[in-house]
Design a protein around this motif. Structure first.
Motif, short mmCIF file in Angstrom:
data_model
loop_
_atom_site.label_atom_id
_atom_site.label_comp_id
_atom_site.label_asym_id
_atom_site.label_seq_id
_atom_site.Cartn_x
_atom_site.Cartn_y
_atom_site.Cartn_z
N ALA A 103 0.87 -1.23 -0.12
CA ALA A 103 0.03 -0.11 0.03
C ALA A 103 0.79 1.36 -0.14
CB ALA A 103 -1.18 0.05 1.02
N ALA A 104 2.04 1.15 0.78
CA ALA A 104 2.94 2.12 0.91
C ALA A 104 3.47 2.70 -0.42
CB ALA A 104 3.94 2.15 1.89
N LEU A 105 3.87 1.67 -1.36
CA LEU A 105 4.45 1.66 -2.72
C LEU A 105 3.28 2.25 -3.56
CD1 LEU A 105 6.58 -1.62 -2.88
CD2 LEU A 105 7.27 0.79 -2.68
N LEU A 106 2.02 2.01 -3.55
CA LEU A 106 0.90 2.24 -4.41
C LEU A 106 0.65 3.78 -4.15
CD1 LEU A 106 -1.63 -0.76 -4.08
CD2 LEU A 106 -0.20 -0.08 -6.13
N ALA A 107 0.65 4.12 -2.92
CA ALA A 107 0.23 5.61 -2.59
C ALA A 107 1.65 6.28 -2.81
CB ALA A 107 0.39 5.59 -0.93
N GLY A 108 2.85 5.96 -2.91
CA GLY A 108 3.93 6.83 -3.22
C GLY A 108 3.84 6.93 -4.78
N SER A 109 3.53 5.97 -5.51
CA SER A 109 3.59 6.01 -6.62
C SER A 109 2.39 6.87 -7.37
CB SER A 109 3.16 4.78 -7.50
OG SER A 109 3.14 4.72 -9.08
N ALA A 110 1.31 7.14 -6.53
CA ALA A 110 0.09 8.08 -7.02
C ALA A 110 0.72 9.51 -6.65
CB ALA A 110 -1.11 7.44 -6.12
N LEU A 111 1.44 9.52 -5.64
CA LEU A 111 1.56 10.86 -4.87
C LEU A 111 2.89 11.33 -5.38
CD1 LEU A 111 0.17 10.73 -1.56
CD2 LEU A 111 -0.96 11.87 -3.73
N ALA A 112 3.85 10.61 -6.24
CA ALA A 112 5.06 10.88 -6.65
C ALA A 112 5.39 12.35 -7.35
CB ALA A 112 5.74 9.87 -7.93
N SER A 113 4.33 12.76 -8.04
CA SER A 113 4.36 13.98 -8.73
C SER A 113 3.64 15.03 -8.06
CB SER A 113 4.13 13.95 -10.32
OG SER A 113 2.74 13.60 -10.37
N PHE A 114 3.08 14.66 -6.98
CA PHE A 114 2.38 15.68 -6.10
C PHE A 114 2.98 16.37 -4.80
CE2 PHE A 114 -0.97 17.10 -3.07
CZ PHE A 114 -1.85 17.54 -4.01
N GLY A 115 3.67 17.17 -4.93
CA GLY A 115 4.52 17.82 -3.95
C GLY A 115 5.81 16.95 -3.70
N ARG A 116 6.76 17.64 -3.01
CA ARG A 116 7.98 16.83 -2.84
C ARG A 116 8.29 16.97 -1.23
NH1 ARG A 116 8.98 13.63 -6.94
NH2 ARG A 116 8.65 14.61 -8.85
N ARG A 117 7.64 17.46 -0.28
CA ARG A 117 7.63 17.35 0.92
C ARG A 117 7.52 16.27 1.61
NH1 ARG A 117 4.78 21.90 4.17
NH2 ARG A 117 3.01 21.40 2.80
#
Length: 397
Positions: free
Chosen positions: A383-397
């Motif tokens: 789930a963490a990998l999926l969330a990270g992929s989904a939000l990869a381009s959504f902010g960098r903080r």
């Protein structure tokens, strides 16, 4: 909170939702956990059959959250929550008066339908819409209050059941439910509701565009997997600890204190929301939960050690409750929260309802609870990998 909408203090809205949601979880959910053995003894129906009826209602509530979210988005929460409150009370009367198991099961399906308009999601939608930039603090307050639902209603239900039989206990609770939920919803939640659509550079964004986006689908899948792990880990914590040599009493204390950790995690969330972006919060919170449940099988069978880690696991669960409650508004804005969150929350609700059975099946197939918790930790890492992929381009903080 001194702001006003239509002349009404927002504090009154927050207090009202705290009361209604706490009562909803207490009466429609936790009372069953207390009354279930009495229902088995009085009716002769098996515990499995009674629990199946209750779980089926939970599934109905999860799926019904999708259309309920759309209705709230268009018309606001007042009549939805008030109507659901009346349906919940009437459904409990069906359960109480059921002459047969099938009427009893029908009653729980109706109870489940009512939860779609009385549990957290519709209240989250109301607070997101009316509180604007202060929505995180308001939602946190709501979940802190809701965390006391079992504390209040479990002993209250037990006291009532010691005075009258289980059927009359539900009748009394149904009457109290109307007073605590329907009346406040009608009186207080009459504020203006002006739904707006999210935009992209000034162009309206349709719900279907968001729902079909890879970001939404990945985040929804991630949330579903975490929900499955959360509920499976809670339900099977006591047998897991007993399998490791702890007494049933110590294991019960560990479970109870993990609930206290959950409240602490929720209280900690507003500070995280002010310091970190949604990407860091989502990935960090999910990884924290994965690490805490992966640690449990590695611990020595020492009561206080197990209890400490169970509390840490509860803290991670508490954090994730608010991460899941705010991710839709954080990523797509608060304008269409009710409709989008209804879809986002539905699969997670289904996973939560199925989690006890799935966890039990996995423990049987894998040969014990250690293996189950390893699988749950791995599920959360995915789930963490999926969330990270989904939000990869959504902010960098």
């Amino acid at each position: 909170m001194e702001e006003r909408v239509d002349g009404r203090p927002l504090l009154a809205v927050l207090v009202t939702l705290c009361v209604t949601v706490t009562a909803a979880y207490g009466v429609l959910y936790y009372a069953f956990t207390v009354l279930q053995p009495r229902i088995v003894d009085a009716t002769g129906w098996s515990a499995a059959a009674i629990t199946t009826a209750f779980s089926a209602g939970t599934l109905v509530g999860a799926v019904a959250g999708i259309p309920v979210g759309r209705v709230i988005q268009r018309f606001g929460p007042r009549w939805v929550m008030a109507g659901a409150s009346l349906l919940g009370a009437a459904s409990l009367l069906v359960v109480a008066a059921a002459p047969s198991y099938w009427i009893f099961a029908l009653g729980w399906l109706l109870v489940g339908l009512s939860t779609a308009g009385t549990f957290y999601p519709p209240a989250f939608a109301a607070l997101t819409h009316w509180f604007g930039t202060r929505r995180v603090d308001a939602i946190t307050t709501l979940t802190l209050a809701g965390g006391f639902a079992s504390t209040i209603f479990a002993p209250l239900t037990d006291a009532l059941a010691g005075w009258v039989e289980w059927r009359w206990t539900y009748v009394i609770l149904a009457g109290a439910f109307v007073v605590l939920t329907f009346v406040p919803s009608i009186v207080v939640l009459d504020l203006a509701w002006e739904p707006t659509a999210p935009s992209n550079d000034g162009r309206p964004v349709r719900d279907r565009d968001v729902l079909r986006s890879s970001r939404f689908m990945l985040l929804t899948l991630a949330g579903t997997l975490v929900s499955l792990a959360v509920f499976a880990s809670i339900v099977h914590l006591v047998p897991f600890l007993v399998e490791h040599g702890l007494s049933a009493t110590t294991a019960a204390w560990a479970l109870g204190l993990s609930g206290a950790g959950q409240v602490a995690g929720r209280a900690f969330y507003p500070m995280l929301a002010r310091r970190f972006g949604v990407r860091a919060r989502m990935i960090g919170g999910v990884l924290w939960f994965a690490a805490s449940i992966a640690l449990l099988p590695l611990l020595p069978a020492v009561g206080w050690v197990m209890i400490v880690v169970a509390v840490l696991t509860g803290t991670a669960r508490g954090l994730y409750t608010l991460i899941a409650a705010t991710v839709v508004s954080d990523v797509w804005g608060p304008e269409r929260y009710a409709a989008l969150n209804g879809v986002y929350s539905a699969p997670a609700g289904v996973a939560g309802a199925l989690a006890p059975a799935v966890g039990a099946a996995l423990a049987t197939v894998l040969g014990g609870y250690d293996a189950l918790y390893w699988v749950l930790a791995g599920t959360v890492l995915v789930a963490a990998l999926l969330a990270g992929s989904a939000l990869a381009s959504f902010g960098r903080r």
